[in-house]
Write a protein that holds these residues in place. Structure first.
Motif, mmCIF file in Angstrom:
data_model
loop_
_atom_site.group_PDB
_atom_site.id
_atom_site.type_symbol
_atom_site.label_atom_id
_atom_site.label_comp_id
_atom_site.label_asym_id
_atom_site.label_seq_id
_atom_site.Cartn_x
_atom_site.Cartn_y
_atom_site.Cartn_z
ATOM 1 N N SER A 112 0.827 -1.210 0.000
ATOM 2 C CA SER A 112 0.000 0.000 0.000
ATOM 3 C C SER A 112 0.860 1.258 0.000
ATOM 4 O O SER A 112 0.535 2.239 -0.668
ATOM 5 C CB SER A 112 -0.971 0.001 1.179
ATOM 6 N N LEU B 298 -1.018 6.950 -9.627
ATOM 7 C CA LEU B 298 -2.093 6.158 -9.012
ATOM 8 C C LEU B 298 -2.848 6.906 -7.921
ATOM 9 O O LEU B 298 -3.803 6.380 -7.377
ATOM 10 C CB LEU B 298 -1.529 4.858 -8.432
ATOM 11 N N LYS C 84 -4.996 9.143 -8.027
ATOM 12 C CA LYS C 84 -6.415 9.200 -8.378
ATOM 13 C C LYS C 84 -6.775 8.029 -9.285
ATOM 14 O O LYS C 84 -7.726 8.108 -10.056
ATOM 15 C CB LYS C 84 -6.740 10.520 -9.060
ATOM 16 N N SER D 291 -8.019 4.333 -10.641
ATOM 17 C CA SER D 291 -9.220 3.518 -10.440
ATOM 18 C C SER D 291 -8.865 2.267 -9.638
ATOM 19 O O SER D 291 -7.689 1.916 -9.480
ATOM 20 C CB SER D 291 -9.802 3.111 -11.789
ATOM 21 N N ASP D 292 -9.885 1.578 -9.159
ATOM 22 C CA ASP D 292 -9.666 0.318 -8.441
ATOM 23 C C ASP D 292 -8.955 -0.695 -9.336
ATOM 24 O O ASP D 292 -8.076 -1.427 -8.881
ATOM 25 C CB ASP D 292 -10.991 -0.264 -7.950
ATOM 26 N N LEU D 293 -9.323 -0.731 -10.611
ATOM 27 C CA LEU D 293 -8.702 -1.675 -11.537
ATOM 28 C C LEU D 293 -7.230 -1.344 -11.753
ATOM 29 O O LEU D 293 -6.373 -2.233 -11.746
ATOM 30 C CB LEU D 293 -9.449 -1.689 -12.871
ATOM 31 N N GLU D 294 -6.915 -0.068 -11.920
ATOM 32 C CA GLU D 294 -5.514 0.332 -12.083
ATOM 33 C C GLU D 294 -4.699 -0.026 -10.843
ATOM 34 O O GLU D 294 -3.579 -0.527 -10.947
ATOM 35 C CB GLU D 294 -5.419 1.834 -12.353
ATOM 36 N N LYS D 295 -5.260 0.201 -9.681
ATOM 37 C CA LYS D 295 -4.559 -0.126 -8.437
ATOM 38 C C LYS D 295 -4.408 -1.637 -8.274
ATOM 39 O O LYS D 295 -3.384 -2.106 -7.773
ATOM 40 C CB LYS D 295 -5.284 0.481 -7.241
ATOM 41 N N ALA D 296 -5.398 -2.399 -8.724
ATOM 42 C CA ALA D 296 -5.303 -3.861 -8.636
ATOM 43 C C ALA D 296 -4.168 -4.388 -9.506
ATOM 44 O O ALA D 296 -3.358 -5.212 -9.057
ATOM 45 C CB ALA D 296 -6.635 -4.499 -9.047
ATOM 46 N N THR E 250 -0.888 -3.444 -8.039
ATOM 47 C CA THR E 250 -0.580 -4.316 -6.899
ATOM 48 C C THR E 250 0.047 -5.619 -7.379
ATOM 49 O O THR E 250 1.058 -6.074 -6.833
ATOM 50 C CB THR E 250 -1.847 -4.599 -6.067
#
Length: 147
Positions: free
Chosen positions: A41, A50, A52, A54-59, A62
């Protein structure tokens, strides 16, 4: 694995304070290693693009960071390391799948990989292959979403 062609385009990660385009992040096979003692994190938070995201970009970021933190200096995972990541980081998708012929085929492909190492593209194909055939995906598709 999967027969995909690799892109020769160079990609970089721009961290806080570094100049760079505001585009979505991309990863190179030879970026500076972030210390493994820093949580994922915190590593994600250090990637300016990252903030701002999206959840998909952060996934996906990760997955890329977990891969990078586990890979060798050449940016590759050994088969045993890849299997360990599946057991420790992807166990909800792999648990109970061992008896399925498709799962056995996927692991057999991993065992037959000629280099005995996986690059990021091969690792993503492995994850996606397991995801698509897993019972957990079927449970996700059938889950009732309440607001």
């Amino acid at each position: 694995m999967g027969g995909c062609l690799h892109s020769s385009q160079d990609h970089t990660i721009h961290t806080e304070g570094e100049p760079g385009p505001p585009a979505a992040p991309a990863f190179t096979s030879t970026p500076k290693k972030m210390p493994k003692s820093i949580s994922i994190s915190k590593q994600l938070a250090s990637i300016k693009a990252l903030k701002k995201g999206s959840d998909l970009e952060k996934a996906i970021a990760t997955v890329a960071l977990i891969f990078k933190n586990s890979s060798d200096p050449d940016g590759k995972l050994g088969k045993s390391t890849a299997k360990n990541l599946l057991q420790t980081q992807y166990r909800n998708f792999t648990e109970g799948e061992e008896a399925k012929p498709k799962y056995q085929d996927i692991l057999s492909d991993l065992d037959e990989h000629t280099e005995n190492k996986l690059d990021f593209e091969d690792f993503m194909i492995l994850l996606l292959s397991i995801t698509v055939m897993s019972d957990l995906l079927q449970n996700i598709w059938s889950a009732k979403i309440t607001k």
